[in-house]
Design a protein around this motif. Structure first.
Motif, PDB file in Angstrom:
ATOM      1  N   ARG A  76      40.256  37.024  35.131  1.00  0.00           N
ATOM      2  CA  ARG A  76      41.210  36.228  36.425  1.00  0.00           C
ATOM      3  C   ARG A  76      41.916  37.367  36.279  1.00  0.00           C
ATOM      4  O   ARG A  76      42.459  37.929  37.864  1.00  0.00           O
ATOM      5  CB  ARG A  76      41.947  35.542  35.810  1.00  0.00           C
ATOM      6  CG  ARG A  76      41.304  34.410  35.629  1.00  0.00           C
ATOM      7  CD  ARG A  76      42.217  32.929  36.024  1.00  0.00           C
ATOM      8  NE  ARG A  76      42.957  33.080  34.696  1.00  0.00           N
ATOM      9  CZ  ARG A  76      41.902  32.187  33.273  1.00  0.00           C
ATOM     10  NH1 ARG A  76      41.492  31.667  33.756  1.00  0.00           N
ATOM     11  NH2 ARG A  76      43.352  31.792  32.230  1.00  0.00           N
ATOM     12  N   SER A  80      42.323  39.560  40.590  1.00  0.00           N
ATOM     13  CA  SER A  80      43.788  39.439  41.159  1.00  0.00           C
ATOM     14  C   SER A  80      43.810  40.776  41.145  1.00  0.00           C
ATOM     15  O   SER A  80      44.085  41.448  42.669  1.00  0.00           O
ATOM     16  CB  SER A  80      44.700  39.562  40.292  1.00  0.00           C
ATOM     17  OG  SER A  80      46.143  39.249  40.706  1.00  0.00           O
ATOM     18  N   ASN A  81      43.706  42.712  40.796  1.00  0.00           N
ATOM     19  CA  ASN A  81      43.605  43.480  41.336  1.00  0.00           C
ATOM     20  C   ASN A  81      42.117  44.061  41.985  1.00  0.00           C
ATOM     21  O   ASN A  81      42.951  45.159  43.336  1.00  0.00           O
ATOM     22  CB  ASN A  81      43.329  44.692  40.212  1.00  0.00           C
ATOM     23  CG  ASN A  81      44.448  44.315  38.651  1.00  0.00           C
ATOM     24  OD1 ASN A  81      45.127  43.633  38.901  1.00  0.00           O
ATOM     25  ND2 ASN A  81      43.624  45.062  37.679  1.00  0.00           N
ATOM     26  N   ALA A  83      41.606  41.703  44.653  1.00  0.00           N
ATOM     27  CA  ALA A  83      42.063  40.977  45.962  1.00  0.00           C
ATOM     28  C   ALA A  83      42.891  42.012  46.272  1.00  0.00           C
ATOM     29  O   ALA A  83      43.211  42.051  47.828  1.00  0.00           O
ATOM     30  CB  ALA A  83      42.646  40.185  45.646  1.00  0.00           C
ATOM     31  N   GLU A  84      43.665  42.524  45.508  1.00  0.00           N
ATOM     32  CA  GLU A  84      45.017  43.494  46.155  1.00  0.00           C
ATOM     33  C   GLU A  84      43.780  44.645  46.329  1.00  0.00           C
ATOM     34  O   GLU A  84      44.293  44.953  48.104  1.00  0.00           O
ATOM     35  CB  GLU A  84      45.829  44.530  44.655  1.00  0.00           C
ATOM     36  CG  GLU A  84      46.767  43.206  44.258  1.00  0.00           C
ATOM     37  CD  GLU A  84      47.898  43.865  43.529  1.00  0.00           C
ATOM     38  OE1 GLU A  84      48.279  45.106  43.970  1.00  0.00           O
ATOM     39  OE2 GLU A  84      48.545  43.036  43.399  1.00  0.00           O
ATOM     40  N   ASP A  88      45.198  41.934  49.810  1.00  0.00           N
ATOM     41  CA  ASP A  88      46.290  41.190  49.521  1.00  0.00           C
ATOM     42  C   ASP A  88      47.067  41.514  49.288  1.00  0.00           C
ATOM     43  O   ASP A  88      47.047  42.602  49.780  1.00  0.00           O
ATOM     44  CB  ASP A  88      45.852  40.454  48.249  1.00  0.00           C
ATOM     45  CG  ASP A  88      45.771  39.352  48.077  1.00  0.00           C
ATOM     46  OD1 ASP A  88      46.681  38.640  48.769  1.00  0.00           O
ATOM     47  OD2 ASP A  88      45.844  38.131  46.888  1.00  0.00           O
ATOM     48  N   HIS A 199      49.236  47.495  37.574  1.00  0.00           N
ATOM     49  CA  HIS A 199      47.625  47.401  37.050  1.00  0.00           C
ATOM     50  C   HIS A 199      47.516  47.713  35.218  1.00  0.00           C
ATOM     51  O   HIS A 199      46.477  46.882  34.658  1.00  0.00           O
ATOM     52  CB  HIS A 199      47.101  47.766  38.151  1.00  0.00           C
ATOM     53  CG  HIS A 199      46.836  46.984  39.436  1.00  0.00           C
ATOM     54  ND1 HIS A 199      46.447  48.063  40.181  1.00  0.00           N
ATOM     55  CD2 HIS A 199      47.063  46.153  39.410  1.00  0.00           C
ATOM     56  CE1 HIS A 199      46.365  46.817  41.035  1.00  0.00           C
ATOM     57  NE2 HIS A 199      47.149  46.139  41.326  1.00  0.00           N
TER      58      HIS A 199
END
Length: 255
Positions: A76, A80-81, A83-84, A88, A199
């Motif tokens: 997860r 998320s990283n 997506a950035e 994002d 990150h």
């Protein structure tokens, strides 16, 4: 002392080694910061092109690590990283007009914006010679990320995410002082100088959680150190290229 505590101490030592390495403190980065090249414009343009050969594949590197992760919570974090990286929302402080050009934009497009502002267009890409170290870095780094979760986390986390903000701040200092780029044109570096610190902290936590035995520790260390070695080899070649401008220009013209 518990295995988890021993592993965390080991990872912290690896982090210190990496931060003290030539990947972060290299004569090429010093020259970038100070504009200390025979032809600053050529050096920045060459950097923009050659570094892009590696950095444009960053999503592939992270995706390869995700494929090997066993923990759903670890997956997860990296998703998320990812997506950035793909556009994002960014929790960074940028002027509103600059932020408007960043939101929803994949980082590959932000880097392409930087390249084009320096004159790295389609014609340049077709005529410029690709450096051997940039191609080796790209291909061998991907192999590291694919190997297993320990090596991949060491490579992407400690060997990359942890040092990127330190590296990019030096490059950003040089771009501000020795180029005519606007913040919108160079925002790739402004953005990563901030967001990659978060990150990095996440990736170090993952590494510590994976470092539960000697074999895991050694593989994480290998991934981190090999990532550093590849980056240093690239810096070495880039410094040489920057100080041999006439020879490089002749080679480009022969294409």
């Amino acid at each position: 002392m518990s295995n988890a505590r021993v592993g965390a101490c080991f990872i912290q030592n690896v982090c210190q080694d990496v931060l003290a390495s030539a990947a972060v403190a290299h004569p090429y980065l010093t020259a970038m910061r100070n504009g200390d090249f025979p032809d600053v414009d050529f050096a920045f343009k060459d950097f923009a092109f050659q570094y892009g050969l590696y950095s444009s594949k960053f999503i592939r590197y992270v995706a390869a690590v995700i494929d090997n992760l066993q923990s759903e919570s670890h997956r997860r974090i990296l998703l998320s990283n990812l997506a950035e990286e793909q556009g994002d929302t960014h929790d960074v402080e940028l002027p509103p007009d600059v932020l408007a050009t960043v939101e929803g934009q994949p980082h590959t497009k932000l880097y392409r914006r930087f390249q084009e502002a320096l004159g790295v267009d389609d014609d340049y890409r077709q005529s410029a010679l690709q450096s051997e170290s940039s191609l080796q870095w790209r291909d061998q780094f991907l192999d590291l990320c694919k190997l297993n979760e320990f090596v991949g986390v060491g490579a992407v986390g400690i060997g990359t995410e942890m040092i990127v903000s330190h590296v990019y701040k030096q490059i950003l200092q040089g771009l501000k002082a020795h180029s005519q780029l606007t913040m919108i044109e160079r925002v790739f570096f402004d953005l990563h100088s901030e967001c990659d610190e978060h990150h990095a902290a996440q990736m170090i936590t993952i590494a510590e959680e994976l470092a539960l035995d000697r074999a895991a520790c050694r593989q994480i260390e290998y991934g981190a150190h090999r990532a550093v070695e590849l980056r240093v080899e690239f810096w070495d070649e880039m410094l040489e290229r920057a100080h041999s401008v006439p020879a490089q220009n002749r080679r480009v013209q022969l294409q």
